[in-house]
Design an enzyme around this catalytic site. Sequence first.
Site, PDB file in Angstrom:
ATOM      1  N   HIS A   1       0.840  -1.202   0.000  1.00  0.00           N
ATOM      2  CA  HIS A   1       0.000   0.000   0.000  1.00  0.00           C
ATOM      3  C   HIS A   1       0.877   1.255   0.000  1.00  0.00           C
ATOM      4  CE1 HIS A   1      -3.439  -2.463   2.099  1.00  0.00           C
ATOM      5  NE2 HIS A   1      -3.213  -2.850   0.854  1.00  0.00           N
TER       6      HIS A   1
ATOM      7  N   HIS B   1      -7.565  -0.936   1.901  1.00  0.00           N
ATOM      8  CA  HIS B   1      -6.623  -1.515   0.948  1.00  0.00           C
ATOM      9  C   HIS B   1      -6.688  -0.584  -0.251  1.00  0.00           C
ATOM     10  CE1 HIS B   1      -5.915  -5.470   3.023  1.00  0.00           C
ATOM     11  NE2 HIS B   1      -6.852  -4.885   3.761  1.00  0.00           N
TER      12      HIS B   1
END
Length: 569
Positions: free
Chosen positions: A500, A544
Amino acid sequence: MGSETEKYDYIIVGAGPAGCALAASLSKTTIRPRVLLLEAGGKNEDETKRVDGKRWTTFSTPSLNWGYKTTPQEGCNGRVLDYSRGKGIGGGSAINFGVYTVGARDDYNTWAEKVEDQETFGWEAMQQRFKNLETFDGTIDTEENQKYAQPKPADHGNQGSLRTGYAKKWESDVPLILESLWESGFAQNPDHNSGDPLGMGLMINSASKGRRTTAADLLIDIPENLVIVTDTPVQRVLMQEKKAIGVETKGSKYFASKDVILSAGSLDTPKILMHSGIGPTGELNKFNIPVIQDLPAVGQGLKDHPFAPIMLMRSPESNDRNSFYGSEEAMDAALTQWNKDNTGPWTQYGCQVSCGWFKSEKVTSSQEFKDLEASVQQFMKKETIPQYEIIAGFPVHLVFPGTFQDYSYVCLVAFLMNEQSSGEVRLQSSNPDDPLLFDPKFLTHPFDQRAVVEIYKHLLEATRHPSFAKDTVATVLAPESDSDEDILEFWRNNGSTSWHMTGTVKMGKEGDADAAVDKRFRVIGIDNLRVADMSVVPVLTNNHTQATAYVTGVTCADVLIREYGLDRT
């Protein structure tokens, strides 16, 4: 090959979620500008990479992954960690694990506060863009399972190109695990994509009807004014004094009459900038790169979500995984069925897990939290901001083949939200074909060290609750003890990254020392050059991040459309 005379209106570098969303949005405006989308990887047309239940394995395909690694991590006992980045049309959306979560409304309102533009970046505007992107299918075939998800139509879209939703059928212990976690004390959440992610519930997937969705789906039925060129890595931006006029690849040059927009992600956009002479002067001087614009923030501020697992062997009677994963014949037959009509067991196994985001009073009452800057404390106390995430049902054996022979296990994963360790990416040579050095500096901040201990303790408590523990027969992977020292050491030895990566070309207000672009996505000090990807996002959103990448691309498109009047009739 590029043309020395032909010009496009806009050149977009990178066909991941942000780049594809930006290119599709610009090209479909009423003015129909000429848009060039350049992708370093290939076309990525292999349909077998769209099998829903196999989405955990696509990252291991070399043609779809740059195969990046971190530098040795001091906070992880010197380990080098996987830092996968998508390659080819679709980018990271083609190799991620298919979690489609939009984050907390306070993430976006804080983004808006940081750049003083609520109209563009606030939750109300962002939520509408999320709705425009998706076609959400919230149906669940099994009647008794329908109680586990109760999304409101007002929070979702039904006309977008990204197909999202829940799996129709699940592995048999999905309800069992979800119920037991609720009984252990976790709050419930009927829909993580409402703007409030707090609580445990069903994960929303970037998949629908057995088929994963990727950013490539935004490029279906594109108009002729959008030109896509693959297998073309961009090495640098072409400059005319302090104005971007195009990009250079190996042997080719492409020119833009209006803007060049970099959408190569948090690991590669800074590389293109630095090799173009835009970045920290000291870093550029090390490799004799002429400085066009001293911009110290480029490459700094790298953030991510570190995670660590617990693996427990479960009673075989509590699940049905061995009947499928234990039979090559069953899996082969299932793939044959999927190839025929996108149905069958590969749309059930590995397709639905549970997840949730949570606040931790033990984290926010710690001395390490109290030592943080007041603004950071205030942010983490906002109504919808969590300190951690839990995923239950992570299929480790698909990610790491050979890990299990008996598939009656469960893997739960704890993710740290809002880490305070801040990393960097930096040059390792003057060759633009060499990747940068990636140093996220995981677990180097005292707050992160305290937080991972406390959130893992909560995870241990949940797995030991009678409702959960009754089906557990053995511990496969966990800390040696419940001591703070052993838990932290477990994270150092077993923690990893969520891919991420965020914040290396951060957006900010004029005069902000850590800003590299302004609220119109413009690179500070350079005309006609913008950045639209996760590198500009000034808040590591609590999700996410593929959904945030998509919405970043659309938001940049909205800014350009407004600025250039592209939707005038």
